[in-house]
Design a protein around this motif. Sequence first.
Motif, PDB file in Angstrom:
ATOM      1  N   TRP A  83       0.833  -1.372  -0.139  1.00 45.72           N
ATOM      2  CA  TRP A  83      -0.040   0.064  -0.249  1.00 45.72           C
ATOM      3  C   TRP A  83       0.887   1.121   0.006  1.00 45.72           C
ATOM      4  CZ3 TRP A  83      -4.602  -0.478  -1.406  1.00 45.72           C
ATOM      5  CH2 TRP A  83      -5.606  -1.670  -1.311  1.00 45.72           C
ATOM      6  N   MET A  84       2.026   1.139   0.739  1.00 45.69           N
ATOM      7  CA  MET A  84       3.040   2.304   0.727  1.00 45.69           C
ATOM      8  C   MET A  84       4.342   1.617   0.415  1.00 45.69           C
ATOM      9  SD  MET A  84       1.842   4.018   4.296  1.00 45.69           S
ATOM     10  CE  MET A  84       1.427   2.712   5.145  1.00 45.69           C
ATOM     11  N   LEU A  85       5.296   2.762  -0.150  1.00 46.54           N
ATOM     12  CA  LEU A  85       6.451   2.685  -0.367  1.00 46.54           C
ATOM     13  C   LEU A  85       7.466   3.679   0.131  1.00 46.54           C
ATOM     14  CD1 LEU A  85       8.655   0.491  -1.763  1.00 46.54           C
ATOM     15  CD2 LEU A  85       8.376   1.999  -3.961  1.00 46.54           C
ATOM     16  N   MET A  86       8.306   3.313   1.172  1.00 43.76           N
ATOM     17  CA  MET A  86       9.393   4.346   1.456  1.00 43.76           C
ATOM     18  C   MET A  86      10.526   4.334   0.671  1.00 43.76           C
ATOM     19  SD  MET A  86      10.638   5.296   5.291  1.00 43.76           S
ATOM     20  CE  MET A  86       9.263   6.500   5.695  1.00 43.76           C
ATOM     21  N   MET A  87      10.947   5.256   0.320  1.00 42.53           N
ATOM     22  CA  MET A  87      12.190   5.422  -0.514  1.00 42.53           C
ATOM     23  C   MET A  87      13.208   6.803  -0.420  1.00 42.53           C
ATOM     24  SD  MET A  87      10.508   5.722  -4.165  1.00 42.53           S
ATOM     25  CE  MET A  87       9.115   7.077  -4.411  1.00 42.53           C
ATOM     26  N   ASP A  88      14.208   6.511  -0.829  1.00 41.04           N
ATOM     27  CA  ASP A  88      15.102   7.853  -0.683  1.00 41.04           C
ATOM     28  C   ASP A  88      14.646   8.888  -1.636  1.00 41.04           C
ATOM     29  OD1 ASP A  88      17.250   7.000   0.967  1.00 41.04           O
ATOM     30  OD2 ASP A  88      18.497   5.992  -0.730  1.00 41.04           O
ATOM     31  N   PRO A  89      15.157  10.175  -1.566  1.00 42.03           N
ATOM     32  CA  PRO A  89      14.682  11.307  -2.228  1.00 42.03           C
ATOM     33  C   PRO A  89      15.482  11.287  -3.565  1.00 42.03           C
ATOM     34  CG  PRO A  89      16.094  11.982  -0.539  1.00 42.03           C
ATOM     35  CD  PRO A  89      15.736  10.622  -0.284  1.00 42.03           C
ATOM     36  N   GLY A  90      16.212  10.179  -3.938  1.00 43.22           N
ATOM     37  CA  GLY A  90      17.029  10.252  -5.290  1.00 43.22           C
ATOM     38  C   GLY A  90      16.132  10.523  -6.458  1.00 43.22           C
ATOM     39  N   SER A  91      17.030  10.830  -7.401  1.00 40.49           N
ATOM     40  CA  SER A  91      16.343  11.243  -8.866  1.00 40.49           C
ATOM     41  C   SER A  91      15.529   9.997  -9.322  1.00 40.49           C
ATOM     42  CB  SER A  91      17.083  11.804  -9.806  1.00 40.49           C
ATOM     43  OG  SER A  91      18.231  11.001 -10.142  1.00 40.49           O
ATOM     44  N   ALA A  92      15.962   8.856  -9.309  1.00 35.50           N
ATOM     45  CA  ALA A  92      15.198   7.838  -9.969  1.00 35.50           C
ATOM     46  C   ALA A  92      13.782   7.450  -9.324  1.00 35.50           C
ATOM     47  CB  ALA A  92      16.242   6.464  -9.673  1.00 35.50           C
ATOM     48  N   GLY A  93      13.591   7.365  -7.841  1.00 36.38           N
ATOM     49  CA  GLY A  93      12.553   7.220  -7.176  1.00 36.38           C
ATOM     50  C   GLY A  93      11.550   8.270  -7.258  1.00 36.38           C
ATOM     51  N   THR A  94      11.866   9.515  -7.448  1.00 35.48           N
ATOM     52  CA  THR A  94      10.873  10.926  -7.695  1.00 35.48           C
ATOM     53  C   THR A  94      10.825  11.122  -9.049  1.00 35.48           C
ATOM     54  OG1 THR A  94      13.044  12.204  -7.452  1.00 35.48           O
ATOM     55  CG2 THR A  94      11.579  11.755  -5.530  1.00 35.48           C
ATOM     56  N   ALA A  95      11.155  10.488 -10.172  1.00 37.10           N
ATOM     57  CA  ALA A  95      10.992  10.522 -11.385  1.00 37.10           C
ATOM     58  C   ALA A  95       9.693  10.645 -11.774  1.00 37.10           C
ATOM     59  CB  ALA A  95      12.077  10.060 -12.212  1.00 37.10           C
ATOM     60  N   GLY A  96       9.147  11.264 -12.811  1.00 39.10           N
ATOM     61  CA  GLY A  96       7.749  11.065 -13.148  1.00 39.10           C
ATOM     62  C   GLY A  96       7.399   9.397 -13.724  1.00 39.10           C
ATOM     63  N   ALA A  97       8.299   8.826 -14.484  1.00 38.91           N
ATOM     64  CA  ALA A  97       7.825   7.558 -14.899  1.00 38.91           C
ATOM     65  C   ALA A  97       7.868   6.742 -13.727  1.00 38.91           C
ATOM     66  CB  ALA A  97       9.107   7.191 -15.734  1.00 38.91           C
ATOM     67  N   PHE A  98       8.717   6.724 -12.780  1.00 43.30           N
ATOM     68  CA  PHE A  98       8.582   5.658 -11.499  1.00 43.30           C
ATOM     69  C   PHE A  98       7.347   6.110 -10.706  1.00 43.30           C
ATOM     70  CE2 PHE A  98       9.684   4.075  -7.656  1.00 43.30           C
ATOM     71  CZ  PHE A  98       9.858   2.693  -7.620  1.00 43.30           C
ATOM     72  N   MET A  99       6.937   7.327 -10.447  1.00 45.33           N
ATOM     73  CA  MET A  99       5.820   7.765  -9.841  1.00 45.33           C
ATOM     74  C   MET A  99       4.815   7.248 -10.505  1.00 45.33           C
ATOM     75  SD  MET A  99       6.408   8.793  -6.942  1.00 45.33           S
ATOM     76  CE  MET A  99       7.752   9.886  -5.911  1.00 45.33           C
TER      77      MET A  99
END
Length: 176
Positions: free
Chosen positions: A64-80
């Motif tokens: 239901w939730m995923l905690m992750m680093d504020p790195g560019s890969a995780g916050t990129a539009g495609a991953f979001m």
Amino acid sequence: YKNKPENFEKIKRQRLTRWVITDHYSGWIFVHYAAGGEGIAGMAQALLAALQDRGDGGMHGVPWMLMMDPGSAGTAGAFMGLLRRLCVQPIVNQAGNPRAKGQVEKAHHLVECDFESGFKLTHVPDLAWINHQAARWMRYYNARRVHTRHGATRSDKWREITQPQLRLAPAPELCR
């Protein structure tokens, strides 16, 4: 000088990235290796591999939730976008707060000490071999090692999940 930034750029494609995902409740550790540096493709590949039922009775399903680093890969539009389509709420911890995801940091340490330390004594032929060995290690470690927080093995604790709580992942092709 090996640490010059331009030398890092030269070997960027030769790097191997370790992705570690843990289940907060059971502490189950999932590890996946991808070629290249930290990027959206490697992160998505690791997440999709963790979500799939591998037939070994280990952690799988869509959280239901995923905690992750504020790195560019995780916050990129495609991953979001992937997380949005899977109905997963992303939680990005603040930069400079590693304790927010201490369970994953500890899991990285366990993988380094218990699994990767054996690479010094063997020839590593390719990425597929590393991921195969990582899968073997995950099955063993999660099934045999007792977690100090809950006093059971990670696999035993994972099996406490009920059918209504488990959201099965769509086929990998559909997720991609």
